[in-house]
Design an enzyme around this catalytic site. Sequence first.
Site, PDB file in Angstrom:
ATOM      1  N   GLU A  32       4.311  10.810  -5.042  1.00  0.00           N
ATOM      2  CA  GLU A  32       4.859  10.565  -3.703  1.00  0.00           C
ATOM      3  C   GLU A  32       6.188  11.306  -3.601  1.00  0.00           C
ATOM      4  O   GLU A  32       7.011  11.242  -4.518  1.00  0.00           O
ATOM      5  CB  GLU A  32       5.038   9.057  -3.487  1.00  0.00           C
ATOM      6  CG  GLU A  32       5.961   8.649  -2.357  1.00  0.00           C
ATOM      7  CD  GLU A  32       5.554   9.182  -0.975  1.00  0.00           C
ATOM      8  OE1 GLU A  32       4.349   9.192  -0.662  1.00  0.00           O
ATOM      9  OE2 GLU A  32       6.461   9.606  -0.216  1.00  0.00           O
ATOM     10  N   GLN A  33       6.382  11.975  -2.455  1.00  0.00           N
ATOM     11  CA  GLN A  33       7.594  12.799  -2.330  1.00  0.00           C
ATOM     12  C   GLN A  33       8.866  11.967  -2.239  1.00  0.00           C
ATOM     13  O   GLN A  33       9.918  12.380  -2.719  1.00  0.00           O
ATOM     14  CB  GLN A  33       7.476  13.738  -1.134  1.00  0.00           C
ATOM     15  CG  GLN A  33       7.415  13.044   0.210  1.00  0.00           C
ATOM     16  CD  GLN A  33       7.312  14.030   1.368  1.00  0.00           C
ATOM     17  OE1 GLN A  33       7.268  15.227   1.165  1.00  0.00           O
ATOM     18  NE2 GLN A  33       7.266  13.527   2.584  1.00  0.00           N
ATOM     19  N   ARG A 106       3.291  -2.970   8.596  1.00  0.00           N
ATOM     20  CA  ARG A 106       2.944  -1.864   7.688  1.00  0.00           C
ATOM     21  C   ARG A 106       3.507  -2.074   6.291  1.00  0.00           C
ATOM     22  O   ARG A 106       2.847  -1.785   5.299  1.00  0.00           O
ATOM     23  CB  ARG A 106       3.535  -0.555   8.222  1.00  0.00           C
ATOM     24  CG  ARG A 106       2.702   0.060   9.254  1.00  0.00           C
ATOM     25  CD  ARG A 106       3.451   1.183   9.932  1.00  0.00           C
ATOM     26  NE  ARG A 106       2.568   1.689  10.952  1.00  0.00           N
ATOM     27  CZ  ARG A 106       1.754   2.723  10.801  1.00  0.00           C
ATOM     28  NH1 ARG A 106       1.746   3.414   9.689  1.00  0.00           N
ATOM     29  NH2 ARG A 106       0.964   3.093  11.768  1.00  0.00           N
ATOM     30  N   TYR A 215       1.434  -7.050  19.870  1.00  0.00           N
ATOM     31  CA  TYR A 215       0.696  -8.031  19.064  1.00  0.00           C
ATOM     32  C   TYR A 215       1.607  -8.640  18.001  1.00  0.00           C
ATOM     33  O   TYR A 215       2.620  -8.052  17.632  1.00  0.00           O
ATOM     34  CB  TYR A 215      -0.561  -7.411  18.436  1.00  0.00           C
ATOM     35  CG  TYR A 215      -0.386  -6.159  17.626  1.00  0.00           C
ATOM     36  CD1 TYR A 215       0.009  -6.197  16.291  1.00  0.00           C
ATOM     37  CD2 TYR A 215      -0.639  -4.908  18.195  1.00  0.00           C
ATOM     38  CE1 TYR A 215       0.137  -5.032  15.543  1.00  0.00           C
ATOM     39  CE2 TYR A 215      -0.504  -3.738  17.448  1.00  0.00           C
ATOM     40  CZ  TYR A 215      -0.118  -3.806  16.133  1.00  0.00           C
ATOM     41  OH  TYR A 215       0.014  -2.658  15.393  1.00  0.00           O
ATOM     42  N   ASP A 301      -4.808  10.681   6.948  1.00  0.00           N
ATOM     43  CA  ASP A 301      -4.307  11.590   7.991  1.00  0.00           C
ATOM     44  C   ASP A 301      -4.347  13.055   7.568  1.00  0.00           C
ATOM     45  O   ASP A 301      -4.403  13.943   8.421  1.00  0.00           O
ATOM     46  CB  ASP A 301      -2.868  11.217   8.379  1.00  0.00           C
ATOM     47  CG  ASP A 301      -2.826  10.101   9.424  1.00  0.00           C
ATOM     48  OD1 ASP A 301      -3.882   9.509   9.697  1.00  0.00           O
ATOM     49  OD2 ASP A 301      -1.735   9.827   9.958  1.00  0.00           O
TER      50      ASP A 301
HETATM   51  C1  LIG Z   1       2.084   4.705  17.144  1.00  0.00           C
HETATM   52  C2  LIG Z   1       1.036   4.582  16.079  1.00  0.00           C
HETATM   53  C3  LIG Z   1       0.300   3.414  15.962  1.00  0.00           C
HETATM   54  C4  LIG Z   1      -0.712   3.300  14.991  1.00  0.00           C
HETATM   55  N1  LIG Z   1      -1.433   2.149  14.945  1.00  0.00           N
HETATM   56  C5  LIG Z   1      -2.442   2.043  14.032  1.00  0.00           C
HETATM   57  C6  LIG Z   1      -3.219   0.843  13.967  1.00  0.00           C
HETATM   58  O1  LIG Z   1      -2.981  -0.125  14.692  1.00  0.00           O
HETATM   59  N2  LIG Z   1      -4.239   0.794  13.065  1.00  0.00           N
HETATM   60  C7  LIG Z   1      -4.525   1.849  12.228  1.00  0.00           C
HETATM   61  O2  LIG Z   1      -5.478   1.748  11.423  1.00  0.00           O
HETATM   62  N3  LIG Z   1      -3.793   2.995  12.275  1.00  0.00           N
HETATM   63  C8  LIG Z   1      -2.768   3.117  13.150  1.00  0.00           C
HETATM   64  N4  LIG Z   1      -2.015   4.257  13.191  1.00  0.00           N
HETATM   65  C9  LIG Z   1      -2.360   5.378  12.287  1.00  0.00           C
HETATM   66  C10 LIG Z   1      -1.801   5.176  10.883  1.00  0.00           C
HETATM   67  O3  LIG Z   1      -0.420   4.942  10.939  1.00  0.00           O
HETATM   68  C11 LIG Z   1      -2.063   6.393  10.024  1.00  0.00           C
HETATM   69  O4  LIG Z   1      -3.391   6.834  10.203  1.00  0.00           O
HETATM   70  C12 LIG Z   1      -1.863   6.079   8.550  1.00  0.00           C
HETATM   71  O5  LIG Z   1      -0.559   5.597   8.314  1.00  0.00           O
HETATM   72  C13 LIG Z   1      -2.145   7.316   7.696  1.00  0.00           C
HETATM   73  O6  LIG Z   1      -1.873   7.039   6.350  1.00  0.00           O
HETATM   74  P1  LIG Z   1      -1.824   8.234   5.294  1.00  0.00           P
HETATM   75  O7  LIG Z   1      -1.502   7.577   3.997  1.00  0.00           O
HETATM   76  O8  LIG Z   1      -3.043   9.045   5.400  1.00  0.00           O
HETATM   77  O9  LIG Z   1      -0.619   9.146   5.769  1.00  0.00           O
HETATM   78  P2  LIG Z   1       0.936   8.831   5.784  1.00  0.00           P
HETATM   79  O10 LIG Z   1       1.206   7.435   6.178  1.00  0.00           O
HETATM   80  O11 LIG Z   1       1.580   9.901   6.589  1.00  0.00           O
HETATM   81  O12 LIG Z   1       1.379   8.968   4.259  1.00  0.00           O
HETATM   82  C14 LIG Z   1       1.487  10.215   3.636  1.00  0.00           C
HETATM   83  C15 LIG Z   1       2.386  10.049   2.426  1.00  0.00           C
HETATM   84  O13 LIG Z   1       2.419  11.268   1.713  1.00  0.00           O
HETATM   85  C16 LIG Z   1       3.746  11.575   1.351  1.00  0.00           C
HETATM   86  N5  LIG Z   1       3.793  13.032   1.195  1.00  0.00           N
HETATM   87  C17 LIG Z   1       3.802  13.977   2.176  1.00  0.00           C
HETATM   88  N6  LIG Z   1       3.786  15.203   1.634  1.00  0.00           N
HETATM   89  C18 LIG Z   1       3.765  15.035   0.293  1.00  0.00           C
HETATM   90  C19 LIG Z   1       3.719  15.939  -0.806  1.00  0.00           C
HETATM   91  N7  LIG Z   1       3.697  17.266  -0.625  1.00  0.00           N
HETATM   92  N8  LIG Z   1       3.696  15.431  -2.063  1.00  0.00           N
HETATM   93  C20 LIG Z   1       3.702  14.087  -2.271  1.00  0.00           C
HETATM   94  N9  LIG Z   1       3.759  13.196  -1.256  1.00  0.00           N
HETATM   95  C21 LIG Z   1       3.776  13.662   0.010  1.00  0.00           C
HETATM   96  C22 LIG Z   1       4.580  11.021   2.495  1.00  0.00           C
HETATM   97  O14 LIG Z   1       5.914  10.797   2.092  1.00  0.00           O
HETATM   98  C23 LIG Z   1       3.827   9.729   2.796  1.00  0.00           C
HETATM   99  O15 LIG Z   1       4.273   8.659   1.999  1.00  0.00           O
HETATM  100  C24 LIG Z   1      -0.986   4.391  14.128  1.00  0.00           C
HETATM  101  C25 LIG Z   1      -0.225   5.559  14.214  1.00  0.00           C
HETATM  102  C26 LIG Z   1       0.784   5.655  15.170  1.00  0.00           C
HETATM  103  C27 LIG Z   1       1.580   6.929  15.257  1.00  0.00           C
END
Ligand SMILES: Cc1cc2nc3c(=O)[nH]c(=O)nc-3n(C[C@H](O)[C@H](O)[C@H](O)COP(=O)(O)OP(=O)(O)OC[C@H]3O[C@@H](n4cnc5c(N)ncnc54)[C@H](O)[C@@H]3O)c2cc1C
Length: 402
Positions: A32-33, A106, A215, A301
């Site tokens: 994790e960065q 979260r 909510y 994502d």
């Molecule tokens: C307004 C809003 C409301 C939302 N509501 C919902 C909801 O109600 N329900 C739901 O299911 N989803 C919801 N989402 C979507 C959800 O927040 C995301 O889909 C989810 O957090 C994605 O998780 P992730 O781990 O894939 O990415 P991220 O949460 O972006 O995590 C990526 C991680 O990787 C790390 N990172 C980045 N680059 C590097 C690198 N090169 N090396 C090492 N680490 C790195 C970052 O620091 C971070 O910790 C919402 C999003 C938004 C914007």
Amino acid sequence: MNKQVLIAGGGIGGLAAGIGAARAGCDVRLFEQTAQLSEVGAGIQLGPNVVRRLQAWGLQKPLQQVVALPASLRVRSAVTGVQLAQMTLGSDAVQRYGAAYATIHRADLQQLLLEALQTYSGVHLNLGQPLESFAEADGVVTVRTRAGKLVEGDALIAADGVRSVLRQQLLGDGPPRVTGHLAYRALVHQPQLPKRLRATDVTAWLGPRLHAIQYPVRRGELQNLVIIVQGPAPQDLAHWDHAGNLADLVQAMQGCCAHLLDLVQHVPAAGGEWRLWPVGDRPPVQSASHMAQGLVALLGDAAHPMRPYLAQGAGMAIEDAAELQRALAMHDLDVHLRLRRYALNRWQRNARVQARSLRNGRIFHATGPVRWGRDLSLRLLGSRLMDLPWLYRGDGSVASSL
Ligand SMILES: Cc1cc2nc3c(=O)[nH]c(=O)nc-3n(C[C@H](O)[C@H](O)[C@H](O)COP(=O)(O)OP(=O)(O)OC[C@H]3O[C@@H](n4cnc5c(N)ncnc54)[C@H](O)[C@@H]3O)c2cc1C
């Protein structure tokens, strides 16, 4: 010897991927960065499709301690305040889909996943170590950290979020789309709000070119508020998270009903602070080979950033991780075939959820005759329009573990 799975990212996707890989009998090295795992102060809705997967990982008890369980999902007009439709959740959701519809802070979800991950042996967390690139040769994938360290593994799961550098190396498809949608988010202490403004349900307020979602989270002690507006973006959207200006928000909400404006203006007094996030997304990938190639697979994502209008981005990351577990557990297959299996079983469902999220945004923000038709349909069809069995029932992949 156990296979070694390298994971980039310690967000909800990365942590869930770690649990999936560990449950499949692999060793996990997560990078994790940031130096500390921390989620922004905001909420997440977890549909029954997601809660079921977390339960299958034995997380029912810790979930129960922190979630809120809204009794209904309501749709109201942001302009008149009138209720347009309602769908009961609570025990009805459990009856229909075998699990609750829950809402969670979260940070609580992240903490719960982190604690679960740490119960498995062979898990190593490497905080403050961004990954910069990877190389694959002779059945081994090697990652390079920003500090220049090289680490070898049998597979690499890129869960490094919407601006994934590893996706860029794998697909080279440029930065995410700027959607022109801005998400204002706040968390407030419910007891500090007047009773009329507290939330026990999930309520979506639909208005022209905007919508709001409220909510409860953390057993109902906190209320999560999200207001999505369209319009000129502030400067410097390259960064993820900004302080949100209440006056700008109120200006963008001109024409909204008094109740909604009242709620928004109560945020500072109820211990909250507006944060502003630009909403970014990407079109769905076109095939499984865009989700996994060789020993590298995308997850969360990094694979399918979507507009949040179906509240399923994190949900799809958790579904990805559950499928990753199934694929990695196919010990007779070469690792690249396991990742291929993972991608084949995930990419179309993710694409469908991305497409539906985009469509929801258009419907939520409709103006003119489309808005009129939407409101009429909601009044006439109510929960028949709101219920999404294809989504909440899931893809059947965990049916055997319920
Ligand atoms: C307004 C809003 C409301 C939302 N509501 C919902 C909801 O109600 N329900 C739901 O299911 N989803 C919801 N989402 C979507 C959800 O927040 C995301 O889909 C989810 O957090 C994605 O998780 P992730 O781990 O894939 O990415 P991220 O949460 O972006 O995590 C990526 C991680 O990787 C790390 N990172 C980045 N680059 C590097 C690198 N090169 N090396 C090492 N680490 C790195 C970052 O620091 C971070 O910790 C919402 C999003 C938004 C914007």
